[in-house]
Design a protein around this motif. Structure first.
Motif, mmCIF file in Angstrom:
data_model
loop_
_atom_site.group_PDB
_atom_site.id
_atom_site.type_symbol
_atom_site.label_atom_id
_atom_site.label_comp_id
_atom_site.label_asym_id
_atom_site.label_seq_id
_atom_site.Cartn_x
_atom_site.Cartn_y
_atom_site.Cartn_z
ATOM 1 N N ARG A 122 -1.338 -18.557 49.087
ATOM 2 C CA ARG A 122 -0.437 -17.416 49.324
ATOM 3 C C ARG A 122 0.657 -17.324 48.259
ATOM 4 O O ARG A 122 1.607 -16.580 48.400
ATOM 5 C CB ARG A 122 0.211 -17.541 50.713
ATOM 6 C CG ARG A 122 -0.786 -17.394 51.861
ATOM 7 C CD ARG A 122 -0.069 -17.160 53.189
ATOM 8 N NE ARG A 122 0.797 -18.265 53.542
ATOM 9 C CZ ARG A 122 0.417 -19.325 54.279
ATOM 10 N NH1 ARG A 122 -0.821 -19.407 54.713
ATOM 11 N NH2 ARG A 122 1.267 -20.296 54.552
ATOM 12 N N GLY A 123 0.518 -18.144 47.212
ATOM 13 C CA GLY A 123 1.466 -18.054 46.100
ATOM 14 C C GLY A 123 2.644 -18.995 46.189
ATOM 15 O O GLY A 123 3.575 -18.890 45.392
ATOM 16 N N LYS A 124 2.618 -19.910 47.166
ATOM 17 C CA LYS A 124 3.763 -20.807 47.318
ATOM 18 C C LYS A 124 3.475 -22.173 46.717
ATOM 19 O O LYS A 124 3.380 -23.192 47.421
ATOM 20 C CB LYS A 124 4.116 -20.925 48.802
ATOM 21 C CG LYS A 124 4.599 -19.605 49.363
ATOM 22 C CD LYS A 124 4.928 -19.695 50.824
ATOM 23 C CE LYS A 124 5.418 -18.335 51.315
ATOM 24 N NZ LYS A 124 5.523 -18.271 52.760
ATOM 25 N N LEU A 125 3.304 -22.185 45.420
ATOM 26 C CA LEU A 125 3.051 -23.436 44.702
ATOM 27 C C LEU A 125 4.379 -24.121 44.396
ATOM 28 O O LEU A 125 5.258 -23.498 43.799
ATOM 29 C CB LEU A 125 2.312 -23.137 43.392
ATOM 30 C CG LEU A 125 2.088 -24.320 42.454
ATOM 31 C CD1 LEU A 125 1.040 -25.259 43.025
ATOM 32 C CD2 LEU A 125 1.648 -23.838 41.068
ATOM 33 N N PRO A 126 4.550 -25.378 44.795
ATOM 34 C CA PRO A 126 5.775 -26.087 44.402
ATOM 35 C C PRO A 126 5.717 -26.387 42.907
ATOM 36 O O PRO A 126 4.884 -27.165 42.461
ATOM 37 C CB PRO A 126 5.724 -27.377 45.240
ATOM 38 C CG PRO A 126 4.303 -27.555 45.607
ATOM 39 C CD PRO A 126 3.639 -26.215 45.586
#
Lengths: 316, 212
Positions: B25-29
Motif C-alpha cells: 500500500r506504499g508504506k515502505l519504511p
C-alpha cells in the motif's frame, strides 16, 4: 555486465585456486538419511557422496560452547562411506551474502571437519538466509538471492578470501535459485559470477536445475547464461528435479531431472574444462516416489553422459 | 549499512504478511535505504515470487513441526494443526534451520495460545521428548522431564500414535518422568495417582516403558 564498470577488485592470492589439479571424481549422489540403504547397497552406481554437513551436526547457536554437536548416527554413517569413496561437503550454513555478518564460526567448523575427514573441495551457496530482525536475528530458512552489484561483490569476495585462508582447498559457490529478481542490477548473474571468480579465484558449483528453474520462472535464457559464464571455473554440476506449484516451477529436488536439464548438462559437459563431478540431488522424502530403480536411471544417464563427454578424466 | 537495512526489510517481506501488505500500500519504511533499494523493495512487495517465497518458508517450517510433533498433529487434525502453525509463523519469525528449535517454540505457542481436550498434556509430552533428545552445551546437565497427564497416557498416546483421535480416555492423573537411556532412547516412569486431587505417588510405578 549491464552497466558501468570500475577497476577490478583485489586479484586472487594463492590459496586453493588451482582447479586443474583437482581429481575428477565422476558421478555423485547427494546424501539424505532416507537414502542410506541405497547408498549401502548400490555403491557401484556413483563415485562419490555429497553431504550437506550442516545436517550432520546440531547448531546450538552463537555463544554456545561447543556450538556444533555431532549427530553421531549420521557422522558414523558418513565416516563409513569415506572408507570406500570420497565425500564432498556442500554447506548451507555460511549465509555468505548477508550484509550484517556471515557465519564465520561455520568456516571454523568446516576447518575442523577438514582435519577429520579431508575433502578435495567444498562449497556453499551464493545467497543469504540471515538478516537482522527485531528483537533477534532472523534465519529465513531459505537461500535468498543476493543483489548483483558492486557492494555485494566486495562483501562476498572478502568473505570468500576468509574461507580460502582458513581451509586450504578450493571453495566453490553455487548459482542460486530465485523466484523474483531485483531491479537495477549492475551485473547479470553470469557476469557477477565471473567477476567473483576473477576477484577471488574461487570455483563454481553450477546448479543446472537452479538455472532451469530461473529460466522457467524468470525468463532467464539458460544457454545464453552458460555462454556468458566462464565455464573453466566450474568444478561441480548439480542436477535435480522439481515440480509445478501455483503457477511456478519449484526447485523441489522431488524426482527425475526434466529433459531441459539433461540438454543443459549435454551442453555444459564438454565446455567445463575443470569439471570434477556431477551430482544428483533428491530430497529424502521423495525417494519412495522415485524409487531405487528410478534413482539408478538418473545416475546411469549421468554416467553415460559423463563417459561420452568426459571419458579422459574418468579413465584417469 | 544500507544493504543490511535492505535485507532486513526483504526478510520482513517474506516472513510478515501484514508488513508486506503495508508495503504494497506504499508504506515502505525508508530509514537507512538508498533510493534504489526503496524502488527495489516497493517492486518486490508486489512480486508474485516474493509471495511464493513467503509460502515456501512457511511450508518448510510446517514440515519441521510435522516431523517432530506427530502426536500433536494427530490430536489437532491436519487442518487445525496447519492453522495453528500459520498463526505461530505470523507471530514468530524463523530463527533457526533446526527442527528442535522450531518445534519447541511452537509448543510454547500452543501452550499459551491454544486450548482443547488433551492438548496441554500431549504438547507437554512431545516437548519433553524433544528436550530429552536435543544435544547439550558443555557443562550442562540433562535433567529428567516431568509431564503431568490428566488422562491415562498408556491409552491416550498409543491412540494418537496410530493416528486416531482420542475418545473416552480414562480420566486419571498420571505423572510421567522421562529420562534419556544409555542407548539414546527415552524411557518413561509413570505413576498414577489414586485420586485426581492427590499428588501422584499413590499408584504403582511402571518403570522403563516407552510410551509409544
Amino acid at each position: 555486465m549491464r552497466s558501468g564498470s570500475r577497476p577490478a577488485v583485489d586479484t586472487p592470492t594463492s590459496v586453493g585456486r588451482d582447479l586443474a589439479r583437482l581429481p575428477a571424481l565422476g558421478i555423485g549422489l547427494g546424501y539424505q538419511a532416507q537414502l542410506r540403504d541405497y547408498i549401502r547397497s548400490r555403491r557401484e552406481r556413483f563415485d562419490f557422496l555429497e553431504v550437506v554437513p550442516d545436517i550432520l551436526w546440531t547448531d546450538l547457536g552463537r555463544g554456545a560452547e561447543p556450538r556444533y554437536r555431532d549427530i553421531k548416527q549420521d557422522v558414523a554413517f558418513v565416516r563409513g562411506v569415506t572408507e570406500t569413496m570420497p565425500v564432498i561437503p556442500h554447506s548451507i550454513g555460511l549465509s555468505i551474502g548477508s550484509a550484517h555478518r556471515y557465519e564465520y564460526e561455520h568456516v571454523q567448523q568446516m576447518s575442523r571437519w577438514f582435519e577429520r575427514l579431508p575433502f578435495p573441495w567444498h562449497s556453499d551457496h551464493l545467497a543469504f538466509h540471515l538478516t537482522q530482525g527485531d528483537p533477534s536475528e532472523i534465519n529465513l530458512n531459505l537461500t535468498m538471492p543476493v543483489t548483483f552489484d558492486w557492494e555485494t561483490l566486495d562483501l562476498v569476495a572478502e568473505r570468500v578470501r576468509d574461507v580460502q585462508r582458513r581451509i586450504p582447498v578450493p571453495f566453490l559457490l553455487e548459482n542460486n535459485v530465485a523466484y523474483f529478481e531485483y531491479g537495477e542490477s549492475a551485473f547479470d548473474e553470469a557476469s557477477f559470477l565471473n567477476a567473483l571468480t576473477k576477484a577471488t579465484g574461487c570455483g563454481l558449483l553450477l546448479d543446472l536445475h537452479n538455472l532451469h528453474t530461473n529460466a522457467r520462472n524468470l525468463g532467464v535464457d539458460p544457454l545464453a547464461f552458460l555462454d556468458r559464464l566462464e565455464l573453466d571455473r566450474v568444478v561441480e554440476i548439480h542436477v535435480a528435479g522439481g515440480l509445478e506449484f501455483d503457477g511456478f516451477y519449484l526447485d523441489a529436488h522431488s524426482g527425475a531431472s526434466p529433459e531441459p536439464v539433461w540438454l543443459l548438462l549435454e551442453h555444459a559437459l564438454p565446455r567445463c574444462a575443470n569439471l570434477c563431478g556431477v551430482v544428483f540431488e533428491l530430497f529424502g522424502s521423495w525417494f519412495d516416489e522415485l524409487g531405487p530403480d528410478g534413482l539408478d536411471r538418473q545416475l546411469g544417464r549421468m554416467r553415460a553422459l559423463w563417459a561420452k563427454y568426459r571419458a579422459e578424466p574418468l579413465a584417469a | 549499512m544500507s544493504q543490511a537495512a535492505f535485507q532486513r526489510v526483504l526478510g520482513r517481506l517474506v516472513t510478515d504478511r501484514a508488513f508486506r501488505a503495508r508495503v504494497q500500500r506504499g508504506k515502505l519504511p525508508a530509514a537507512g535505504l538508498s533510493a534504489c533499494e526503496q524502488r527495489r523493495l516497493a517492486a518486490l512487495a508486489l512480486a508474485p515470487g516474493v509471495g511464493l517465497t513467503a509460502r515456501l518458508i512457511d511450508s518448510f517450517r510446517l514440515g519441521k513441526l510435522l516431523t517432530l510433533l506427530p502426536l500433536t498433529r494427530a490430536l489437532l487434525g491436519p487442518v487445525r494443526f496447519a492453522r495453528e502453525a500459520e498463526a505461530y509463523c505470523v507471530r514468530t519469525p524463523p530463527v533457526s534451520f533446526y527442527l528442535a528449535d522450531e518445534a519447541l517454540a511452537f509448543c510454547d505457542h500452543l501452550r499459551i495460545a491454544s486450548a482443547g481436550a488433551h492438548l496441554a498434556e500431549v504438547v507437554a509430552y512431545e516437548r519433553a521428548m524433544i528436550e530429552l533428545k536435543r544435544p547439550l552445551v558443555d557443562g550442562a546437565v540433562r535433567t529428567e522431564q516431568r509431564v503431568v497427564f490428566e488422562h491415562d497416557p498408556s491409552v491416550l498416546l498409543p491412540l494418537l500414535a496410530r493416528g486416531e483421535r482420542p475418545r473416552r480416555v480414562p480420566r486419571r492423573r498420571h505423572v510421567a518422568i522421562g529420562f534419556l537411556g544409555a542407548d539414546g532412547q527415552v524411557d518413561w516412569r509413570i505413576k498414577a495417582s489414586s485420586s485426581r486431587a492427590k499428588p501422584p505417588q499413590a499408584a504403582q510405578p511402571r518403570s522403563g516403558r516407552r510410551l509409544v
